[in-house]
Design an enzyme around this catalytic site. Structure first.
Site, PDB file in Angstrom:
ATOM      1  N   HIS A  11      15.783 -11.575  26.013  1.00 31.48           N
ATOM      2  CA  HIS A  11      14.948 -11.715  27.215  1.00 31.48           C
ATOM      3  C   HIS A  11      14.761 -10.370  27.880  1.00 31.48           C
ATOM      4  CE1 HIS A  11      13.604 -13.425  31.116  1.00 31.48           C
ATOM      5  NE2 HIS A  11      13.237 -14.422  30.366  1.00 31.48           N
ATOM      6  N   TYR A  12      13.923  -9.606  27.635  1.00 30.74           N
ATOM      7  CA  TYR A  12      12.990  -9.435  26.536  1.00 30.74           C
ATOM      8  C   TYR A  12      13.426  -8.238  25.710  1.00 30.74           C
ATOM      9  CZ  TYR A  12       9.963 -12.567  29.150  1.00 30.74           C
ATOM     10  OH  TYR A  12       9.451 -13.645  29.809  1.00 30.74           O
TER      11      TYR A  12
END
Length: 104
Positions: free
Chosen positions: A22-23
């Site tokens: 993420h991410y």
């Protein structure tokens, strides 16, 4: 009854596995984790109650690995429940406004 509490601080661990996905290349803390940090900050103050609603979750700016969050909460009795309004901040300003409702 309304009570305001300041000073709950949370360090966002850069080694938390959530940052792997993420991410990739731009890790940020998912909003759900910000809500969970608010819940963790207040749950001991509300024995016998559980979250019955997330009434508001406004995310203002991202939270990055290594940030330290400060959580200020306001408790308001609401019939058989309690409303918790929280502002989550970093040193340079707010990152989220969270409103939770707790009931028996």
């Amino acid at each position: 009854m309304t009570a305001v509490e300041e000073g709950t601080r949370v360090f966002v661990d850069p080694d938390d596995p959530v940052f792997a996905g993420h991410y990739p290349g731009f890790p940020i803390l998912p909003g759900l984790f910000v809500v969970e940090h608010v819940h963790a900050a207040v749950r001991d103050r509300l024995p016998g109650k559980r979250v019955s609603a997330v009434q508001r979750a406004k995310f203002i700016r991202p939270v990055f690995p290594g940030d330290t969050l400060s959580i200020t909460t306001e408790f308001t009795e609401d019939g058989d429940g309690v409303r918790v309004s929280a502002v989550v901040s970093k040193d340079d300003g707010p990152v989220a406004e969270i409103k939770l409702r707790y009931s028996a």
